[in-house]
Scaffold this active site. Sequence first.
Site, PDB file in Angstrom:
ATOM      1  N   GLU A 135       0.861  -1.200   0.000  1.00  0.00           N
ATOM      2  CA  GLU A 135       0.000   0.000   0.000  1.00  0.00           C
ATOM      3  C   GLU A 135       0.888   1.237   0.000  1.00  0.00           C
ATOM      4  OE1 GLU A 135      -2.526  -0.167   3.408  1.00  0.00           O
ATOM      5  OE2 GLU A 135      -3.414  -2.091   2.827  1.00  0.00           O
ATOM      6  N   SER A 140       7.858  -2.494   2.655  1.00  0.00           N
ATOM      7  CA  SER A 140       8.638  -3.500   3.395  1.00  0.00           C
ATOM      8  C   SER A 140       7.951  -3.855   4.703  1.00  0.00           C
ATOM      9  CB  SER A 140      10.027  -2.945   3.724  1.00  0.00           C
ATOM     10  OG  SER A 140      10.671  -2.532   2.563  1.00  0.00           O
ATOM     11  N   GLU A 374       9.004  -8.534  -2.935  1.00  0.00           N
ATOM     12  CA  GLU A 374       9.032  -9.596  -1.901  1.00  0.00           C
ATOM     13  C   GLU A 374      10.100  -9.337  -0.840  1.00  0.00           C
ATOM     14  OE1 GLU A 374       6.473 -11.495  -2.696  1.00  0.00           O
ATOM     15  OE2 GLU A 374       6.462 -10.499  -4.640  1.00  0.00           O
TER      16      GLU A 374
HETATM   17  C1  LIG Z   1       7.416  -4.254 -10.332  1.00  0.00           C
HETATM   18  C2  LIG Z   1       6.875  -4.486  -8.963  1.00  0.00           C
HETATM   19  C3  LIG Z   1       5.916  -5.481  -8.769  1.00  0.00           C
HETATM   20  C4  LIG Z   1       5.358  -5.681  -7.510  1.00  0.00           C
HETATM   21  N1  LIG Z   1       4.361  -6.612  -7.339  1.00  0.00           N
HETATM   22  C5  LIG Z   1       3.740  -6.704  -6.143  1.00  0.00           C
HETATM   23  C6  LIG Z   1       2.601  -7.564  -5.966  1.00  0.00           C
HETATM   24  O1  LIG Z   1       2.174  -8.268  -6.886  1.00  0.00           O
HETATM   25  N2  LIG Z   1       1.959  -7.561  -4.771  1.00  0.00           N
HETATM   26  C7  LIG Z   1       2.385  -6.788  -3.716  1.00  0.00           C
HETATM   27  O2  LIG Z   1       1.767  -6.825  -2.659  1.00  0.00           O
HETATM   28  N3  LIG Z   1       3.474  -5.972  -3.835  1.00  0.00           N
HETATM   29  C8  LIG Z   1       4.159  -5.899  -5.016  1.00  0.00           C
HETATM   30  N4  LIG Z   1       5.231  -5.050  -5.163  1.00  0.00           N
HETATM   31  C9  LIG Z   1       5.638  -4.216  -4.046  1.00  0.00           C
HETATM   32  C10 LIG Z   1       6.936  -4.634  -3.402  1.00  0.00           C
HETATM   33  O3  LIG Z   1       6.754  -5.816  -2.668  1.00  0.00           O
HETATM   34  C11 LIG Z   1       7.418  -3.450  -2.548  1.00  0.00           C
HETATM   35  O4  LIG Z   1       7.862  -2.447  -3.449  1.00  0.00           O
HETATM   36  C12 LIG Z   1       8.524  -3.852  -1.601  1.00  0.00           C
HETATM   37  O5  LIG Z   1       7.993  -4.590  -0.537  1.00  0.00           O
HETATM   38  C13 LIG Z   1       9.299  -2.662  -1.045  1.00  0.00           C
HETATM   39  O6  LIG Z   1       8.426  -1.713  -0.516  1.00  0.00           O
HETATM   40  P1  LIG Z   1       8.590  -0.154  -0.872  1.00  0.00           P
HETATM   41  O7  LIG Z   1       8.787  -0.060  -2.343  1.00  0.00           O
HETATM   42  O8  LIG Z   1       7.458   0.581  -0.261  1.00  0.00           O
HETATM   43  O9  LIG Z   1       9.951   0.277  -0.200  1.00  0.00           O
HETATM   44  P2  LIG Z   1      10.170   0.752   1.302  1.00  0.00           P
HETATM   45  O10 LIG Z   1       9.581  -0.225   2.243  1.00  0.00           O
HETATM   46  O11 LIG Z   1       9.729   2.171   1.427  1.00  0.00           O
HETATM   47  O12 LIG Z   1      11.754   0.682   1.407  1.00  0.00           O
HETATM   48  C14 LIG Z   1      12.608   1.743   0.938  1.00  0.00           C
HETATM   49  C15 LIG Z   1      14.032   1.409   1.392  1.00  0.00           C
HETATM   50  O13 LIG Z   1      14.097   1.298   2.827  1.00  0.00           O
HETATM   51  C16 LIG Z   1      14.717   0.065   3.187  1.00  0.00           C
HETATM   52  N5  LIG Z   1      14.129  -0.469   4.416  1.00  0.00           N
HETATM   53  C17 LIG Z   1      12.823  -0.589   4.705  1.00  0.00           C
HETATM   54  N6  LIG Z   1      12.641  -1.154   5.917  1.00  0.00           N
HETATM   55  C18 LIG Z   1      13.896  -1.404   6.400  1.00  0.00           C
HETATM   56  C19 LIG Z   1      14.401  -1.986   7.630  1.00  0.00           C
HETATM   57  N7  LIG Z   1      13.577  -2.418   8.599  1.00  0.00           N
HETATM   58  N8  LIG Z   1      15.753  -2.074   7.783  1.00  0.00           N
HETATM   59  C20 LIG Z   1      16.591  -1.618   6.807  1.00  0.00           C
HETATM   60  N9  LIG Z   1      16.170  -1.061   5.646  1.00  0.00           N
HETATM   61  C21 LIG Z   1      14.843  -0.964   5.444  1.00  0.00           C
HETATM   62  C22 LIG Z   1      14.453  -0.867   2.021  1.00  0.00           C
HETATM   63  O14 LIG Z   1      15.442  -1.887   1.952  1.00  0.00           O
HETATM   64  C23 LIG Z   1      14.541   0.080   0.837  1.00  0.00           C
HETATM   65  O15 LIG Z   1      15.888   0.199   0.448  1.00  0.00           O
HETATM   66  C24 LIG Z   1       5.818  -4.880  -6.404  1.00  0.00           C
HETATM   67  C25 LIG Z   1       6.815  -3.907  -6.605  1.00  0.00           C
HETATM   68  C26 LIG Z   1       7.331  -3.703  -7.856  1.00  0.00           C
HETATM   69  C27 LIG Z   1       8.378  -2.621  -8.023  1.00  0.00           C
END
Ligand SMILES: Cc1cc2nc3c(=O)[nH]c(=O)nc-3n(C[C@H](O)[C@H](O)[C@H](O)COP(=O)(O)OP(=O)(O)OC[C@H]3O[C@@H](n4cnc5c(N)ncnc54)[C@H](O)[C@@H]3O)c2cc1C
Length: 395
Positions: A135, A140, A374
């Site tokens: 969302e 993450s 993931e």
């Molecule tokens: C092409 C694509 C397809 C996708 N398909 C799906 C799907 O089918 N279903 C679905 O539900 N999701 C899907 N996703 C979403 C994907 O799972 C998320 O983008 C991913 O979980 C990362 O979340 P975020 O992009 O919000 O990054 P954020 O969570 O905002 O992270 C940003 C940065 O902060 C770092 N970070 C975050 N938390 C921590 C921590 N605790 N410790 C250290 N570093 C941290 C991360 O490593 C990253 O470098 C998809 C994403 C993409 C790009």
Amino acid sequence: MIEIDLRTRELIEEVRELGQKYIRPIGLEADRTVTPPPVDHEFYLICMRQDGLVQRQIGAGDEVGPTALDWKPVRGFLVLEEAAYWDRGVALSLPGPGLGGPALRSTATPEQRQKWLSIFTDHSVARWGAMAMTEPGAGSDVARIATRARKDGDEWILTGQKMFCSNSARADWIVVWATVDASLGRSGHRAFMIERGMPGFEILKVEHKMGSRGYETASFVLDDVRVPGDYLLGGESFYESKKGFKASMATFNMTRPLHTAHGVGMGRAAHDFALEIVRNDYPAQGRRRQRALERLARIRRGLHTSRLMYLNAVWLAKKGQSNALEASYAKMYCAPFILEAVIAALDIAGEAGIRNDRMLEKLYRDVKILDIGEGTQQVQRVVVARQLFDFPRDI
Ligand SMILES: Cc1cc2nc3c(=O)[nH]c(=O)nc-3n(C[C@H](O)[C@H](O)[C@H](O)COP(=O)(O)OP(=O)(O)OC[C@H]3O[C@@H](n4cnc5c(N)ncnc54)[C@H](O)[C@@H]3O)c2cc1C
């Protein structure tokens, strides 16, 4: 040495042929036009007829169709690795339950699986499933999902927004993770099924991605979507004692090895392009060639390791054993390694690597998503640390 049975070899061979004829050309076209192939593309119907290419193997198809009770995830992952060799975006667009498969597997009752998986046994039409966790405020940290589920008589009402959901714009159904009470954190999580056309469900936007453009990634809104009571996957008793969160994590324990299998396919493609350039364009002898071959040998070692890691995770799942650690190990190792491998292949190719008719620059753009979807590598480290050292959940 990995022993691969005859049927699996045959399927890989079928994918290889389809890869040359369809998967790579379709992927290149999707990359050029920034548009995934249309749902009625003839390739998808061919996939429906070829059982091995429907994404059911990745974790859901064991209750329906001719392979009932005969779940073969190792076979399925090897087949999908081969598809990703030709184009990872198109591999992810293959018809079938997709990422919704593992979600159904870890939550749904046998009756629910039968209901939503049996649609894939009709080979006359291509169909898709999807899974929505992410969302705007929860990537993450999935504990922060805010999509609300509230009970109203025998029905549930879902309200919220999901983003970056693969194949959701073409899906017949989507497994949607929601919370019954955000203050409960993970234990408030529930998985629901929503179907295309339900009032209140609306696709907002299909993303323009930097790579992996062969499949679509969309955001959607749930504006008080009403679903019947039995669209709560697993039923209410399933979610006692934090089972909901465990089930969502079990979903990732299959999708993380899937990303790794895709990565191995893409890394093999990068390796093969670079090898061809060394064969054709490099001096027959000398330090330059030797150095390039050493780098290619290193890529091959890493690809072999990555494959063993994802197969190990999948094999444990097949045996019904916990694979959380192994699934994270595989993704944590593979995602940065494949990026490194593609960069090495680009270095070896020199200026030919930058030209987009040689695929390497496309692979470079395609591969980055492996590290994001993931759970990023930072997040995998957190998962592994928790597993190994019993770290608290709020780090
Ligand atoms: C092409 C694509 C397809 C996708 N398909 C799906 C799907 O089918 N279903 C679905 O539900 N999701 C899907 N996703 C979403 C994907 O799972 C998320 O983008 C991913 O979980 C990362 O979340 P975020 O992009 O919000 O990054 P954020 O969570 O905002 O992270 C940003 C940065 O902060 C770092 N970070 C975050 N938390 C921590 C921590 N605790 N410790 C250290 N570093 C941290 C991360 O490593 C990253 O470098 C998809 C994403 C993409 C790009």
